[in-house]
Design a protein around this motif. Structure first.
Motif, PDB file in Angstrom:
ATOM      1  N   ARG A  21     -23.845  34.323 122.144  1.00 47.34           N
ATOM      2  CA  ARG A  21     -25.150  33.701 122.341  1.00 47.34           C
ATOM      3  C   ARG A  21     -24.992  32.233 122.754  1.00 47.34           C
ATOM      4  O   ARG A  21     -25.648  31.750 123.681  1.00 47.34           O
ATOM      5  CB  ARG A  21     -25.977  33.808 121.059  1.00 47.34           C
ATOM      6  CG  ARG A  21     -27.398  33.251 121.218  1.00 47.34           C
ATOM      7  CD  ARG A  21     -28.094  33.065 119.904  1.00 47.34           C
ATOM      8  NE  ARG A  21     -27.363  32.066 119.132  1.00 47.34           N
ATOM      9  CZ  ARG A  21     -27.235  32.078 117.829  1.00 47.34           C
ATOM     10  NH1 ARG A  21     -27.751  33.043 117.119  1.00 47.34           N
ATOM     11  NH2 ARG A  21     -26.579  31.119 117.209  1.00 47.34           N
ATOM     12  N   ASP A  22     -24.084  31.526 122.082  1.00 42.25           N
ATOM     13  CA  ASP A  22     -23.830  30.125 122.419  1.00 42.25           C
ATOM     14  C   ASP A  22     -23.274  29.990 123.834  1.00 42.25           C
ATOM     15  O   ASP A  22     -23.641  29.079 124.580  1.00 42.25           O
ATOM     16  CB  ASP A  22     -22.878  29.483 121.415  1.00 42.25           C
ATOM     17  CG  ASP A  22     -23.492  29.339 120.028  1.00 42.25           C
ATOM     18  OD1 ASP A  22     -24.728  29.468 119.910  1.00 42.25           O
ATOM     19  OD2 ASP A  22     -22.716  29.110 119.067  1.00 42.25           O
ATOM     20  N   LEU A  23     -22.373  30.913 124.202  1.00 45.66           N
ATOM     21  CA  LEU A  23     -21.798  30.894 125.543  1.00 45.66           C
ATOM     22  C   LEU A  23     -22.873  31.097 126.605  1.00 45.66           C
ATOM     23  O   LEU A  23     -22.932  30.369 127.598  1.00 45.66           O
ATOM     24  CB  LEU A  23     -20.718  31.969 125.671  1.00 45.66           C
ATOM     25  CG  LEU A  23     -20.089  32.135 127.054  1.00 45.66           C
ATOM     26  CD1 LEU A  23     -19.311  30.878 127.414  1.00 45.66           C
ATOM     27  CD2 LEU A  23     -19.184  33.357 127.075  1.00 45.66           C
ATOM     28  N   VAL A  24     -23.743  32.068 126.403  1.00 50.49           N
ATOM     29  CA  VAL A  24     -24.822  32.328 127.365  1.00 50.49           C
ATOM     30  C   VAL A  24     -25.760  31.123 127.438  1.00 50.49           C
ATOM     31  O   VAL A  24     -26.177  30.715 128.526  1.00 50.49           O
ATOM     32  CB  VAL A  24     -25.582  33.625 126.988  1.00 50.49           C
ATOM     33  CG1 VAL A  24     -26.851  33.768 127.798  1.00 50.49           C
ATOM     34  CG2 VAL A  24     -24.681  34.838 127.185  1.00 50.49           C
ATOM     35  N   ALA A  25     -26.068  30.516 126.298  1.00 49.88           N
ATOM     36  CA  ALA A  25     -26.927  29.333 126.295  1.00 49.88           C
ATOM     37  C   ALA A  25     -26.280  28.189 127.065  1.00 49.88           C
ATOM     38  O   ALA A  25     -26.951  27.483 127.834  1.00 49.88           O
ATOM     39  CB  ALA A  25     -27.238  28.906 124.862  1.00 49.88           C
ATOM     40  N   ASP A  26     -24.972  28.000 126.884  1.00 50.18           N
ATOM     41  CA  ASP A  26     -24.270  26.944 127.616  1.00 50.18           C
ATOM     42  C   ASP A  26     -24.258  27.213 129.116  1.00 50.18           C
ATOM     43  O   ASP A  26     -24.426  26.293 129.927  1.00 50.18           O
ATOM     44  CB  ASP A  26     -22.837  26.797 127.105  1.00 50.18           C
ATOM     45  CG  ASP A  26     -22.767  26.207 125.707  1.00 50.18           C
ATOM     46  OD1 ASP A  26     -23.786  25.659 125.242  1.00 50.18           O
ATOM     47  OD2 ASP A  26     -21.691  26.316 125.079  1.00 50.18           O
ATOM     48  N   GLU A  27     -24.055  28.478 129.502  1.00 46.46           N
ATOM     49  CA  GLU A  27     -24.062  28.837 130.933  1.00 46.46           C
ATOM     50  C   GLU A  27     -25.439  28.592 131.539  1.00 46.46           C
ATOM     51  O   GLU A  27     -25.555  28.100 132.660  1.00 46.46           O
ATOM     52  CB  GLU A  27     -23.646  30.295 131.133  1.00 46.46           C
ATOM     53  CG  GLU A  27     -22.238  30.615 130.693  1.00 46.46           C
ATOM     54  CD  GLU A  27     -21.168  29.850 131.429  1.00 46.46           C
ATOM     55  OE1 GLU A  27     -21.432  29.346 132.535  1.00 46.46           O
ATOM     56  OE2 GLU A  27     -20.050  29.748 130.897  1.00 46.46           O
ATOM     57  N   GLY A 115     -21.143  29.614 138.709  1.00 50.14           N
ATOM     58  CA  GLY A 115     -20.435  30.837 139.090  1.00 50.14           C
ATOM     59  C   GLY A 115     -18.971  30.777 138.706  1.00 50.14           C
ATOM     60  O   GLY A 115     -18.409  31.749 138.182  1.00 50.14           O
ATOM     61  N   ARG A 116     -18.349  29.628 138.947  1.00 49.03           N
ATOM     62  CA  ARG A 116     -16.933  29.461 138.601  1.00 49.03           C
ATOM     63  C   ARG A 116     -16.747  29.561 137.087  1.00 49.03           C
ATOM     64  O   ARG A 116     -15.812  30.214 136.606  1.00 49.03           O
ATOM     65  CB  ARG A 116     -16.439  28.112 139.122  1.00 49.03           C
ATOM     66  CG  ARG A 116     -14.968  27.891 138.960  1.00 49.03           C
ATOM     67  CD  ARG A 116     -14.473  26.616 139.632  1.00 49.03           C
ATOM     68  NE  ARG A 116     -15.236  25.443 139.243  1.00 49.03           N
ATOM     69  CZ  ARG A 116     -15.942  24.680 140.085  1.00 49.03           C
ATOM     70  NH1 ARG A 116     -16.003  24.975 141.362  1.00 49.03           N
ATOM     71  NH2 ARG A 116     -16.606  23.630 139.658  1.00 49.03           N
ATOM     72  N   GLN A 117     -17.658  28.968 136.323  1.00 52.00           N
ATOM     73  CA  GLN A 117     -17.547  29.002 134.862  1.00 52.00           C
ATOM     74  C   GLN A 117     -17.758  30.418 134.330  1.00 52.00           C
ATOM     75  O   GLN A 117     -17.061  30.861 133.421  1.00 52.00           O
ATOM     76  CB  GLN A 117     -18.571  28.044 134.233  1.00 52.00           C
ATOM     77  CG  GLN A 117     -18.416  27.896 132.744  1.00 52.00           C
ATOM     78  CD  GLN A 117     -17.093  27.270 132.357  1.00 52.00           C
ATOM     79  OE1 GLN A 117     -16.654  26.307 132.963  1.00 52.00           O
ATOM     80  NE2 GLN A 117     -16.439  27.820 131.351  1.00 52.00           N
ATOM     81  N   ILE A 118     -18.692  31.160 134.918  1.00 49.87           N
ATOM     82  CA  ILE A 118     -18.934  32.540 134.482  1.00 49.87           C
ATOM     83  C   ILE A 118     -17.717  33.411 134.774  1.00 49.87           C
ATOM     84  O   ILE A 118     -17.317  34.230 133.947  1.00 49.87           O
ATOM     85  CB  ILE A 118     -20.211  33.101 135.143  1.00 49.87           C
ATOM     86  CG1 ILE A 118     -21.439  32.449 134.515  1.00 49.87           C
ATOM     87  CG2 ILE A 118     -20.285  34.619 134.996  1.00 49.87           C
ATOM     88  CD1 ILE A 118     -22.734  32.800 135.184  1.00 49.87           C
ATOM     89  N   ARG A 119     -17.106  33.232 135.954  1.00 52.45           N
ATOM     90  CA  ARG A 119     -15.889  33.996 136.257  1.00 52.45           C
ATOM     91  C   ARG A 119     -14.770  33.669 135.276  1.00 52.45           C
ATOM     92  O   ARG A 119     -14.052  34.557 134.816  1.00 52.45           O
ATOM     93  CB  ARG A 119     -15.450  33.729 137.703  1.00 52.45           C
ATOM     94  CG  ARG A 119     -16.282  34.452 138.732  1.00 52.45           C
ATOM     95  CD  ARG A 119     -15.666  34.358 140.120  1.00 52.45           C
ATOM     96  NE  ARG A 119     -15.581  32.985 140.618  1.00 52.45           N
ATOM     97  CZ  ARG A 119     -16.573  32.330 141.214  1.00 52.45           C
ATOM     98  NH1 ARG A 119     -17.730  32.926 141.397  1.00 52.45           N
ATOM     99  NH2 ARG A 119     -16.418  31.095 141.635  1.00 52.45           N
ATOM    100  N   GLN A 120     -14.633  32.398 134.936  1.00 52.59           N
ATOM    101  CA  GLN A 120     -13.597  32.005 133.976  1.00 52.59           C
ATOM    102  C   GLN A 120     -13.890  32.604 132.602  1.00 52.59           C
ATOM    103  O   GLN A 120     -12.983  33.112 131.938  1.00 52.59           O
ATOM    104  CB  GLN A 120     -13.520  30.485 133.882  1.00 52.59           C
ATOM    105  CG  GLN A 120     -12.460  29.999 132.905  1.00 52.59           C
ATOM    106  CD  GLN A 120     -12.439  28.490 132.789  1.00 52.59           C
ATOM    107  OE1 GLN A 120     -13.167  27.793 133.481  1.00 52.59           O
ATOM    108  NE2 GLN A 120     -11.611  27.971 131.917  1.00 52.59           N
ATOM    109  N   ASP A 121     -15.149  32.572 132.185  1.00 50.27           N
ATOM    110  CA  ASP A 121     -15.516  33.162 130.896  1.00 50.27           C
ATOM    111  C   ASP A 121     -15.258  34.663 130.888  1.00 50.27           C
ATOM    112  O   ASP A 121     -14.792  35.217 129.889  1.00 50.27           O
ATOM    113  CB  ASP A 121     -16.985  32.883 130.576  1.00 50.27           C
ATOM    114  CG  ASP A 121     -17.242  31.412 130.318  1.00 50.27           C
ATOM    115  OD1 ASP A 121     -16.277  30.675 130.044  1.00 50.27           O
ATOM    116  OD2 ASP A 121     -18.415  31.007 130.414  1.00 50.27           O
ATOM    117  N   ALA A 122     -15.545  35.336 132.001  1.00 54.78           N
ATOM    118  CA  ALA A 122     -15.298  36.778 132.080  1.00 54.78           C
ATOM    119  C   ALA A 122     -13.806  37.065 131.966  1.00 54.78           C
ATOM    120  O   ALA A 122     -13.404  38.028 131.298  1.00 54.78           O
ATOM    121  CB  ALA A 122     -15.862  37.331 133.384  1.00 54.78           C
TER     122      ALA A 122
END
Length: 137
Positions: A21-27, A115-122
């Motif tokens: 939840r925290d990760l999605v909020a930060d994104e 987008g770059r951060q989401i790919r890194q998180d994935a």
């Protein structure tokens, strides 16, 4: 009784859900910040386009006649003086307009960091801990 360093499965699942939840909020916060920055760039470009139009109109209507008369005395021709003055102001307006259009590019709205951060998180989320297999061939 459980050992002090060992947590239960419900606790671990709860922690994972909270962290997700925290990760999605930060994104989402990063996405909003990038979009706001893109909108700011576009508004600056549109403001420059508006300034170019105002300068072109103000220059043409306020200084045109006085400048044409002044240059006409020097070149002995009203028509040539009008061409010189009009051409100068049109070149100035064109330069400002092209600069404003380049600042108002829609490419600035694309949220590249998000987008770059989401790919890194994935990649981090799908990485399975274990022995690293190296290909030293």
């Amino acid at each position: 009784m459980a050992e002090p360093g060992i947590r239960s499965i419900p606790t671990l699942v709860g922690d994972a859900v909270r962290e997700l939840r925290d990760l999605v909020a930060d994104e989402l916060a990063l996405f909003r910040a990038e979009m706001a920055q893109g909108v700011h760039r576009i508004s600056l470009g549109l403001g420059l386009l508006l300034a170019a139009a105002v300068l072109a109109i103000a220059g043409l209507f306020t200084l045109l006649l006085a400048l044409v008369k002044g240059i006409a005395v020097l070149v002995q021709s009203d028509a040539l003086a009008a061409l010189i003055v009009g051409g100068t102001f049109l070149v100035l307006a064109l330069g400002l307009g092209l600069y404003g259009r380049s600042r108002a590019s829609l490419a600035g709205l694309e949220p590249t960091r998000t987008g770059r951060q989401i790919r890194q998180d994935a990649r981090v989320l799908t990485h399975r801990p274990g022995p690293e297999i190296r290909d030293d061939a």
